[in-house]
Design an enzyme around this catalytic site. Structure first.
Site, short mmCIF file in Angstrom:
data_model
loop_
_atom_site.label_atom_id
_atom_site.label_comp_id
_atom_site.label_asym_id
_atom_site.label_seq_id
_atom_site.Cartn_x
_atom_site.Cartn_y
_atom_site.Cartn_z
N HIS A 83 0.82 -1.21 0.00
CA HIS A 83 0.00 0.00 0.00
C HIS A 83 0.86 1.27 0.00
O HIS A 83 1.84 1.35 0.73
CB HIS A 83 -0.92 0.01 1.22
CG HIS A 83 -2.11 0.88 1.07
ND1 HIS A 83 -2.05 2.26 1.06
CD2 HIS A 83 -3.43 0.58 0.88
CE1 HIS A 83 -3.26 2.76 0.91
NE2 HIS A 83 -4.11 1.76 0.79
N PRO A 161 6.84 21.14 10.56
CA PRO A 161 8.12 21.44 9.91
C PRO A 161 8.06 21.22 8.39
O PRO A 161 7.21 20.47 7.90
CB PRO A 161 9.08 20.45 10.57
CG PRO A 161 8.22 19.33 11.03
CD PRO A 161 6.91 19.94 11.43
#
Length: 481
Positions: A83, A161
């Site tokens: 996946h 960030p």
């Protein structure tokens, strides 16, 4: 009044380590009010899908607790699986279940995103209904390149960030309607067959609306793996039949299908287990799982709500919801159903061959509008319950007036959406009346009348909600309709 209840379906990039899966389970279950309904782990995909329900604040707390465990225990530099993924916690969607609006779920996504970014130092992208940019609505667009491709890039997340966390990657958090993860296994080991069928049926390639699809090899069989983004528009039955037809053209059969996570009851209405060849339907009904732990939360009825007679009794009752806004949305739903009916009585008929393509286009759009308006029946009621909660804030509270304005504005949005869809439906009804099967002209005319009722009724509700706002807030939001 229905107690607010949210579904949360976090996906974690771990499907093989029982200790980590148990730690995630324990983190969610430890939060008061959170009820874990289901855990699906897949070793080939190396991924686990958790489904839990909780009041809004508890939903955020439980999701964060599990994400902290994932950040501590899952290292994507050592992770591999079928996946696609970009994070230890790959995606966290919030879904309104009862007494909660989609807009409130968007706010939950933002709250969780801010906390994850601040405390876990993981970049967070808002997606689906919470997306801050159009290009971030679709999860595959955000996740493109996956963890490895994102590591060397400077990112522009909504929170956190500008670079991925060294081991936990990045996370998508959002709000959406019920999504069904649905896989169909083909009687072949040729992955090219699954990939080709996935390409043909997914929305991005011009296939079925609201379908994301990819092809994999799982347990030695070719698998068409899908997310059905809107089961009211494209149901599992529709997708299954489309895959079956395309597979047969290539001389391939279908072995079986499966559900990952939970599925609302209505997704299976009209599609018997034998038709879908489901191997595990009984264990994957969302409402059944909720009733097992919260018996009063969801009524036991087809569609996850009361029967039609029961709904009419509610409408006639003394509670403010459901009310005129929901009734207007229901009128629109009925209009869409009638337009679809007349279109179906037209397509494929020799006498109407000249307008067949136009009738098919009307049918597809009417079905889409029908699903959207049906959801607005419930969204209108949930939105007004937010108004009731705001009015119960003590008058001495300095934030009461602002909370009431925000709730009234939120309550104006569902009927405003009904107005927009009603106008389009009216045009479709008028067109199908002119070109459609002459034996159904009266049905097309009734559809037009219902569409006008939806428009007029919803407009009245928009105006009523805006009239209740403070003068300053009303001036800013005069264009909501």
């Amino acid at each position: 009044m229905t107690a607010p209840l949210v579904e949360c379906v976090p996906n974690f990039s771990e499907g093989r380590d029982p200790a980590t899966i148990d730690a995630l389970r324990a983190a969610i279950s430890a939060v008061p009010g959170a009820q874990l309904l289901d855990v699906q782990s897949d070793k080939a995909h190396n991924r686990s899908v958790f489904t839990f329900v909780a009041p809004p604040a508890a939903a955020v707390a439980a999701a964060f607790a599990a994400m902290r465990v994932a950040q501590q225990r899952i290292d994507l530099t050592k992770h591999a699986g079928e996946h696609p993924r970009m994070g230890a916690t790959d995606v966290v969607p919030f879904v309104p279940v009862a007494g909660v609006t989609m807009e409130e779920c968007v706010q939950l996504a933002r709250q969780l995103g801010e906390r994850v970014a601040k405390e876990l130092q993981i970049p967070v992208f808002l997606y689906a209904k919470a997306a801050s940019r159009v290009e971030r609505e679709r999860l595959p667009d955000i996740r493109k390149g996956e963890f490895e491709g994102l590591r060397g890039r400077t990112l522009e997340p909504d929170f956190g960030p500008p670079r991925v966390h060294p081991t936990a990657g990045a996370t998508a958090i959002g709000a959406r309607p019920f999504l069904v993860a649905f896989n169909v296994y083909l009687d072949t080991q040729e992955i090219a067959v699954a990939k080709e069928i996935a390409k043909q049926i997914r929305t991005s390639s011009g296939g079925l609306p609201g379908v994301q699809a990819s092809g994999f090899i799982v347990d030695g069989l070719a698998q068409v793996s899908m997310n059905l983004l809107d089961i009211d528009i494209t149901s599992p039955a529709v997708v299954f039949n489309a895959i079956k037809a395309r597979a047969e053209k290539q001389g391939v059969g279908v072995q079986y299908s499966e559900i990952v996570g939970l599925i609302p009851e209505r997704a299976l209405v009209g599609a018997a287990e034998s038709l879908l060849r489901l191997s595990n339907a009984g264990d994957h009904i969302l409402e059944t799982k909720i009733r097992a732990v919260l018996p009063a939360a969801i009524p036991s009825a087809v569609g996850g709500g009361p029967s039609l007679d029961g709904w009419i009794d509610e409408l006639a009752g003394g509670a403010p919801t459901p009310g005129g806004g929901s009734a207007a949305a229901l009128a629109g739903t009925l209009a869409a159903a009638l337009v679809a009916m007349v279109a179906r009585l037209t397509v494929g008929k020799k006498a109407y061959a000249a307008v067949d393509a136009q009738a098919r286009a009307i049918l597809a759009e009417a079905e889409q509008l029908r699903g959207e308006l049906r959801r607005l029946v419930d969204e209108d009621a949930a939105a007004y319950e937010g108004v009731s909660r705001a009015y119960k804030i003590p008058k001495a509270d300095a934030g009461r007036a602002q909370a009431i304005d925000a709730a009234l504005l939120a309550a104006a949005r569902p009927p405003a959406d009904v107005v927009k869809r009603g106008r389009r439906l009216l045009a479709l009804a008028q067109t199908i009346e002119q070109i459609g099967n002459k034996n159904a002209v009266s049905d097309a005319r009734v559809a037009g009348m219902l569409a006008r009722t939806a428009i007029d009724g919803a407009t009245e509700n928009v105006n009523a909600n805006l009239a209740g706002m403070s003068d300053q807030a009303r001036a800013k939001q005069a264009g909501v309709s």
